[in-house]
Motif scaffolding. Structure first.
Motif, PDB file in Angstrom:
ATOM      1  N   ILE A  32       0.809  -1.297  -0.139  1.00  0.00           N
ATOM      2  CA  ILE A  32      -0.046  -0.151  -0.089  1.00  0.00           C
ATOM      3  C   ILE A  32       0.888   1.344  -0.170  1.00  0.00           C
ATOM      4  O   ILE A  32       0.208   2.537  -0.615  1.00  0.00           O
ATOM      5  CB  ILE A  32      -0.994   0.149   1.241  1.00  0.00           C
ATOM      6  N   PHE A  33       2.085   1.372   0.442  1.00  0.00           N
ATOM      7  CA  PHE A  33       2.836   2.183   0.653  1.00  0.00           C
ATOM      8  C   PHE A  33       4.098   2.511  -0.389  1.00  0.00           C
ATOM      9  O   PHE A  33       5.001   3.078  -0.360  1.00  0.00           O
ATOM     10  CB  PHE A  33       3.541   2.615   2.160  1.00  0.00           C
ATOM     11  N   TRP A  34       3.808   1.862  -1.322  1.00  0.00           N
ATOM     12  CA  TRP A  34       4.738   1.641  -2.685  1.00  0.00           C
ATOM     13  C   TRP A  34       4.751   3.112  -3.441  1.00  0.00           C
ATOM     14  O   TRP A  34       5.986   3.355  -3.590  1.00  0.00           O
ATOM     15  CB  TRP A  34       4.150   0.794  -3.706  1.00  0.00           C
ATOM     16  N   PRO A  35       3.871   3.804  -3.045  1.00  0.00           N
ATOM     17  CA  PRO A  35       4.197   5.541  -3.731  1.00  0.00           C
ATOM     18  C   PRO A  35       5.331   6.115  -3.045  1.00  0.00           C
ATOM     19  O   PRO A  35       5.976   6.665  -3.558  1.00  0.00           O
ATOM     20  CB  PRO A  35       2.837   6.037  -3.782  1.00  0.00           C
ATOM     21  N   LEU A  36       5.319   5.774  -1.838  1.00  0.00           N
ATOM     22  CA  LEU A  36       6.444   6.349  -0.788  1.00  0.00           C
ATOM     23  C   LEU A  36       7.695   5.575  -1.235  1.00  0.00           C
ATOM     24  O   LEU A  36       8.879   6.486  -1.050  1.00  0.00           O
ATOM     25  CB  LEU A  36       6.107   6.205   0.647  1.00  0.00           C
ATOM     26  N   HIS A  37       7.637   4.485  -1.339  1.00  0.00           N
ATOM     27  CA  HIS A  37       9.125   3.635  -1.299  1.00  0.00           C
ATOM     28  C   HIS A  37       9.453   3.640  -2.925  1.00  0.00           C
ATOM     29  O   HIS A  37      10.680   3.200  -2.881  1.00  0.00           O
ATOM     30  CB  HIS A  37       8.579   2.360  -0.751  1.00  0.00           C
ATOM     31  N   LYS A  38       8.830   3.640  -3.901  1.00  0.00           N
ATOM     32  CA  LYS A  38       9.297   3.597  -5.355  1.00  0.00           C
ATOM     33  C   LYS A  38      10.478   4.250  -5.692  1.00  0.00           C
ATOM     34  O   LYS A  38      11.247   3.890  -6.322  1.00  0.00           O
ATOM     35  CB  LYS A  38       8.310   3.333  -6.163  1.00  0.00           C
ATOM     36  N   ASP A  39      10.604   5.387  -5.162  1.00  0.00           N
ATOM     37  CA  ASP A  39      11.655   6.337  -5.624  1.00  0.00           C
ATOM     38  C   ASP A  39      13.009   5.867  -4.955  1.00  0.00           C
ATOM     39  O   ASP A  39      14.128   6.128  -5.583  1.00  0.00           O
ATOM     40  CB  ASP A  39      11.420   7.803  -4.979  1.00  0.00           C
ATOM     41  N   HIS A  40      12.953   5.076  -3.998  1.00  0.00           N
ATOM     42  CA  HIS A  40      13.975   4.440  -3.577  1.00  0.00           C
ATOM     43  C   HIS A  40      14.562   3.416  -4.606  1.00  0.00           C
ATOM     44  O   HIS A  40      15.754   3.100  -4.384  1.00  0.00           O
ATOM     45  CB  HIS A  40      13.849   3.712  -2.252  1.00  0.00           C
ATOM     46  N   HIS A  41      13.910   2.801  -5.345  1.00  0.00           N
ATOM     47  CA  HIS A  41      13.943   1.775  -6.531  1.00  0.00           C
ATOM     48  C   HIS A  41      14.557   2.566  -7.660  1.00  0.00           C
ATOM     49  O   HIS A  41      15.036   1.621  -8.687  1.00  0.00           O
ATOM     50  CB  HIS A  41      13.112   0.807  -6.755  1.00  0.00           C
ATOM     51  N   LEU A  42      14.453   3.702  -7.890  1.00  0.00           N
ATOM     52  CA  LEU A  42      14.941   4.308  -9.147  1.00  0.00           C
ATOM     53  C   LEU A  42      16.305   4.502  -9.101  1.00  0.00           C
ATOM     54  O   LEU A  42      17.010   4.758  -8.162  1.00  0.00           O
ATOM     55  CB  LEU A  42      14.176   5.758  -9.142  1.00  0.00           C
ATOM     56  N   LYS A  43      16.891   4.346 -10.528  1.00  0.00           N
ATOM     57  CA  LYS A  43      18.329   4.379 -10.606  1.00  0.00           C
ATOM     58  C   LYS A  43      18.593   5.951 -10.549  1.00  0.00           C
ATOM     59  O   LYS A  43      19.877   5.948  -9.977  1.00  0.00           O
ATOM     60  CB  LYS A  43      18.692   3.993 -12.004  1.00  0.00           C
ATOM     61  N   GLU A  44      17.993   7.088 -10.790  1.00  0.00           N
ATOM     62  CA  GLU A  44      18.291   8.395 -10.808  1.00  0.00           C
ATOM     63  C   GLU A  44      17.585   8.993  -9.252  1.00  0.00           C
ATOM     64  O   GLU A  44      16.573   8.682  -9.109  1.00  0.00           O
ATOM     65  CB  GLU A  44      17.634   9.095 -11.861  1.00  0.00           C
ATOM     66  N   HIS A  45      18.460   9.589  -8.568  1.00  0.00           N
ATOM     67  CA  HIS A  45      17.843  10.281  -7.490  1.00  0.00           C
ATOM     68  C   HIS A  45      18.216  11.616  -7.617  1.00  0.00           C
ATOM     69  O   HIS A  45      19.258  12.004  -8.078  1.00  0.00           O
ATOM     70  CB  HIS A  45      18.700   9.745  -6.217  1.00  0.00           C
ATOM     71  N   TYR A  46      17.141  12.416  -7.302  1.00  0.00           N
ATOM     72  CA  TYR A  46      16.989  13.978  -7.269  1.00  0.00           C
ATOM     73  C   TYR A  46      17.298  14.514  -5.922  1.00  0.00           C
ATOM     74  O   TYR A  46      16.335  14.803  -5.374  1.00  0.00           O
ATOM     75  CB  TYR A  46      15.675  14.219  -8.103  1.00  0.00           C
ATOM     76  N   GLY A  47      18.590  14.591  -5.576  1.00  0.00           N
ATOM     77  CA  GLY A  47      18.883  15.211  -4.202  1.00  0.00           C
ATOM     78  C   GLY A  47      19.262  14.167  -3.502  1.00  0.00           C
ATOM     79  O   GLY A  47      19.243  12.935  -3.405  1.00  0.00           O
ATOM     80  N   PHE A  48      19.391  14.629  -2.124  1.00  0.00           N
ATOM     81  CA  PHE A  48      19.964  13.790  -1.016  1.00  0.00           C
ATOM     82  C   PHE A  48      18.876  12.898  -0.302  1.00  0.00           C
ATOM     83  O   PHE A  48      19.146  12.062   0.047  1.00  0.00           O
ATOM     84  CB  PHE A  48      20.814  14.656  -0.044  1.00  0.00           C
ATOM     85  N   LEU A  49      17.792  13.638  -0.305  1.00  0.00           N
ATOM     86  CA  LEU A  49      16.665  12.860   0.229  1.00  0.00           C
ATOM     87  C   LEU A  49      15.430  12.217  -0.493  1.00  0.00           C
ATOM     88  O   LEU A  49      15.381  12.817  -1.693  1.00  0.00           O
ATOM     89  CB  LEU A  49      15.941  13.997   1.271  1.00  0.00           C
ATOM     90  N   GLU A  50      14.845  11.233  -0.237  1.00  0.00           N
ATOM     91  CA  GLU A  50      13.636  10.720  -0.983  1.00  0.00           C
ATOM     92  C   GLU A  50      12.393  10.659  -0.313  1.00  0.00           C
ATOM     93  O   GLU A  50      12.576  10.668   0.882  1.00  0.00           O
ATOM     94  CB  GLU A  50      14.481   9.056  -1.226  1.00  0.00           C
ATOM     95  N   ARG A  51      11.262  10.555  -0.712  1.00  0.00           N
ATOM     96  CA  ARG A  51      10.148  10.362  -0.272  1.00  0.00           C
ATOM     97  C   ARG A  51      10.281   8.997   0.519  1.00  0.00           C
ATOM     98  O   ARG A  51       9.716   9.075   1.780  1.00  0.00           O
ATOM     99  CB  ARG A  51       8.874  10.110  -1.275  1.00  0.00           C
ATOM    100  N   ASN A  52      10.990   7.948   0.443  1.00  0.00           N
ATOM    101  CA  ASN A  52      11.245   6.900   0.979  1.00  0.00           C
ATOM    102  C   ASN A  52      11.716   7.139   2.411  1.00  0.00           C
ATOM    103  O   ASN A  52      11.559   6.451   3.411  1.00  0.00           O
ATOM    104  CB  ASN A  52      12.281   5.954   0.335  1.00  0.00           C
TER     105      ASN A  52
END
Length: 156
Positions: free
Chosen positions: A32-52
């Motif tokens: 259910i919380f995949w929308p918060l976690h999926k940015d952690h699985h992306l190859k590209e990260h935009y900044g130091f923090l993630e929604r995860n």
């Protein structure tokens, strides 16, 4: 004797958190919380923090609640449980964010088989960029299959 019981409770809470982390990661973060976690699985990260990273705050709440209850009501059992949860959270931060994802460059070239296996298991977890078909959802407990090919480097 009371000290030994308290230490045992802290260790039991710490150890139990690996199961909680595994279940939460597999069924809630990849559910259910995949929308918060999926940015952690992306190859590209935009900044130091993630929604995860919000999970760090969410998962701190049970430890804080146990520590508060133990302190306010003089219940050492709850304080010990809160301590175990908090210690697991600190280990999670050091192992996951610092060691595995290298948010701060530490232990980059470790020759320790266990640390290599943790890194390999997490790499296999991130091989799956989608919500489904993941593997290795824990953090400190690593399946024996990830120890393969993690022999120590031979001296030159």
């Amino acid at each position: 004797m009371n000290l030994l019981i308290n230490i045992a409770i802290v260790l039991a809470a710490f150890t139990g958190m690996e199961g909680v982390a595994w279940l939460t990661h597999k069924y809630i973060m990849h559910g259910i919380f995949w929308p918060l976690h999926k940015d952690h699985h992306l190859k590209e990260h935009y900044g130091f923090l993630e929604r995860n990273d919000l999970f760090f705050l969410i998962f701190a709440l049970p430890g804080i609640a146990c520590l508060a209850a133990g302190t306010l009501y003089h219940l050492s059992v709850w304080s010990c449980i809160g301590t175990g949860i908090t210690l697991y959270g600190a280990c999670y931060f050091f192992v996951h964010d610092l060691f595995i994802h290298q948010r701060i460059k530490v232990l980059r070239n470790s020759d320790n088989r266990y640390l290599k296996a943790i890194r390999r298991a997490h790499k296999m977890h991130h091989k799956h960029t989608g919500k489904h078909d993941g593997e290795s959802f824990g953090m400190l407990w690593v399946s024996w299959k990830y120890f393969r090919n993690t022999q120590r480097n031979s001296p030159s």
